[in-house]
Design an enzyme around this catalytic site. Structure first.
Site, PDB file in Angstrom:
ATOM      1  N   ASP A 189       3.587  41.207  63.763  1.00 56.89           N
ATOM      2  CA  ASP A 189       4.885  40.827  63.216  1.00 56.89           C
ATOM      3  C   ASP A 189       4.806  40.661  61.702  1.00 56.89           C
ATOM      4  O   ASP A 189       5.816  40.412  61.040  1.00 56.89           O
ATOM      5  CB  ASP A 189       5.440  39.573  63.894  1.00 56.89           C
ATOM      6  CG  ASP A 189       4.534  38.355  63.772  1.00 56.89           C
ATOM      7  OD1 ASP A 189       3.481  38.445  63.107  1.00 56.89           O
ATOM      8  OD2 ASP A 189       4.875  37.302  64.348  1.00 56.89           O
ATOM      9  N   SER A 190       3.609  40.862  61.149  1.00 57.90           N
ATOM     10  CA  SER A 190       3.448  40.984  59.704  1.00 57.90           C
ATOM     11  C   SER A 190       4.308  42.096  59.136  1.00 57.90           C
ATOM     12  O   SER A 190       4.578  42.133  57.928  1.00 57.90           O
ATOM     13  CB  SER A 190       1.978  41.243  59.357  1.00 57.90           C
ATOM     14  OG  SER A 190       1.455  42.320  60.118  1.00 57.90           O
ATOM     15  N   LYS A 206      -0.142  39.817  71.929  1.00 56.12           N
ATOM     16  CA  LYS A 206      -0.726  38.672  71.219  1.00 56.12           C
ATOM     17  C   LYS A 206       0.296  37.551  71.122  1.00 56.12           C
ATOM     18  O   LYS A 206       1.442  37.791  70.739  1.00 56.12           O
ATOM     19  CB  LYS A 206      -1.201  39.065  69.820  1.00 56.12           C
ATOM     20  CG  LYS A 206      -1.876  37.907  69.066  1.00 56.12           C
ATOM     21  CD  LYS A 206      -2.531  38.370  67.780  1.00 56.12           C
ATOM     22  CE  LYS A 206      -1.533  38.667  66.689  1.00 56.12           C
ATOM     23  NZ  LYS A 206      -0.786  37.444  66.256  1.00 56.12           N
ATOM     24  N   GLU A 225       0.997  33.520  69.719  1.00 62.83           N
ATOM     25  CA  GLU A 225       0.583  32.438  68.829  1.00 62.83           C
ATOM     26  C   GLU A 225       0.729  31.085  69.511  1.00 62.83           C
ATOM     27  O   GLU A 225       1.749  30.805  70.152  1.00 62.83           O
ATOM     28  CB  GLU A 225       1.440  32.442  67.554  1.00 62.83           C
ATOM     29  CG  GLU A 225       1.218  33.642  66.655  1.00 62.83           C
ATOM     30  CD  GLU A 225       1.961  33.518  65.334  1.00 62.83           C
ATOM     31  OE1 GLU A 225       2.481  32.420  65.028  1.00 62.83           O
ATOM     32  OE2 GLU A 225       2.035  34.527  64.610  1.00 62.83           O
ATOM     33  N   GLU A 270      -7.139  32.411  62.623  1.00 64.48           N
ATOM     34  CA  GLU A 270      -6.670  32.686  61.273  1.00 64.48           C
ATOM     35  C   GLU A 270      -6.770  31.446  60.389  1.00 64.48           C
ATOM     36  O   GLU A 270      -6.300  30.372  60.758  1.00 64.48           O
ATOM     37  CB  GLU A 270      -5.219  33.179  61.299  1.00 64.48           C
ATOM     38  CG  GLU A 270      -4.683  33.534  59.918  1.00 64.48           C
ATOM     39  CD  GLU A 270      -3.337  34.238  59.946  1.00 64.48           C
ATOM     40  OE1 GLU A 270      -2.802  34.511  58.857  1.00 64.48           O
ATOM     41  OE2 GLU A 270      -2.834  34.528  61.052  1.00 64.48           O
ATOM     42  N   ASP A 295       2.296  42.281  68.873  1.00 63.77           N
ATOM     43  CA  ASP A 295       2.630  40.878  68.664  1.00 63.77           C
ATOM     44  C   ASP A 295       3.888  40.499  69.434  1.00 63.77           C
ATOM     45  O   ASP A 295       4.847  41.280  69.510  1.00 63.77           O
ATOM     46  CB  ASP A 295       2.897  40.626  67.179  1.00 63.77           C
ATOM     47  CG  ASP A 295       1.843  39.751  66.528  1.00 63.77           C
ATOM     48  OD1 ASP A 295       1.169  38.999  67.251  1.00 63.77           O
ATOM     49  OD2 ASP A 295       1.692  39.833  65.305  1.00 63.77           O
TER      50      ASP A 295
END
Length: 273
Positions: free
Chosen positions: A54-55, A121, A123, A190, A93
């Protein structure tokens, strides 16, 4: 099976192969990617895994955070990247609030797997543990993500190193064990102090992929635009402009694979105490 540029026959990277790499002590490489052209070059360089992160909200769409990225955005870019890959394992993501409930998560994850991803992925921990379990029980592999979680930027008050201090370190270690127990097959760490990331890695049986987490993780990931020196504004300290080392885009990808594999990257200057 496919034939690479050197004429050698190579098998696609699978999740069991990444788990085997962890057991054998071989470092895993991962890069973000958002289109087919870069995917082909990354794949040919021998990168193990590719993340449609999602960067993209920041480096592709020009937003100030990852929060505006939608399920449709990730689905679209996943399909683009999948067309360019023959070998690397593809992850997608789960964007902001797409995993707020197990039902929403399975809907989004199904779209990503149908677009070509092999893993999603997620978070965080907490209520996300139920989401991880829900997905894994329904044959959807999950990579967890702890430490600095960009989707939590409003709560965290910015992009800051996580896990400093005894209490915070213990909480992060507990969360890492919890996501593994919930069924996650990999874990991104991270912006975590290097000693803590090494301790977490040693305490788990799944691979850890570090970004700003020191050399003690099982593997390393960088954002594509960062490692090519294309980031707008100040570069995080964990970023290395690999393009300067490799001399070309293809050379940069090959240099990343080589330096991670040899343990030359990340160096002490790329991590946090």
């Amino acid at each position: 099976m496919y034939t690479n540029a050197a004429g050698a026959t190579t098998s696609p990277v699978t999740l069991p192969r990444l788990l085997q790499a962890r057991d054998e002590g071989r470092r895993i490489t991962m890069l973000t990617c958002y289109d087919a052209g870069f995917a082909r070059a990354i794949d040919a360089a021998g990168v193990d895994s590719v993340l449609v992160g999602d960067s993209l909200g920041m480096v592709v769409q020009g937003h100030g955070s990852t929060l505006p990225v939608t399920v449709a955005d990730i689905e679209y870019h996943t399909a683009c990247v999948a067309r360019g890959l023959q070998r690397a394992l593809l992850l997608s993501d789960m964007p902001f609030q797409s995993d707020a409930t197990p039902a929403a998560a399975i809907d989004a994850a199904t779209r990503f797997l149908r677009a070509g991803a092999a893993m999603v992925k997620i978070e965080g921990a907490g209520f996300k543990l139920d989401v991880i379990r829900h997905l894994v029980e329904r044959e959807t592999p999950v990579c967890a993500h702890l430490g600095l979680t960009p989707q939590s930027v409003l709560r965290l008050g910015g992009y800051r190193v996580q896990g400093r201090g005894d209490e915070a370190a213990a909480r992060l270690l507990d969360d890492a064990r919890a996501v593994e127990q919930a069924g996650a097959s990999m874990l991104v760490l991270e912006c975590v102090p290097a000693p803590l990331a090494e301790r977490i890695t040693a305490s788990l049986s799944i691979p850890t992929i570090g970004i700003g987490a020191g050399p003690g993780c099982t593997g390393q990931v960088l954002v594509l635009h960062d490692m090519l020196g294309l980031r707008h504004g100040r570069q995080p300290r964990f970023v290395k402009d690999v393009l300067a080392t490799g001399g070309s885009v293809t050379g940069a990808f090959e240099a990343f694979v080589r330096e991670v594999g040899e343990g030359a990257f990340p160096g002490p200057e790329h991590g946090y105490a």
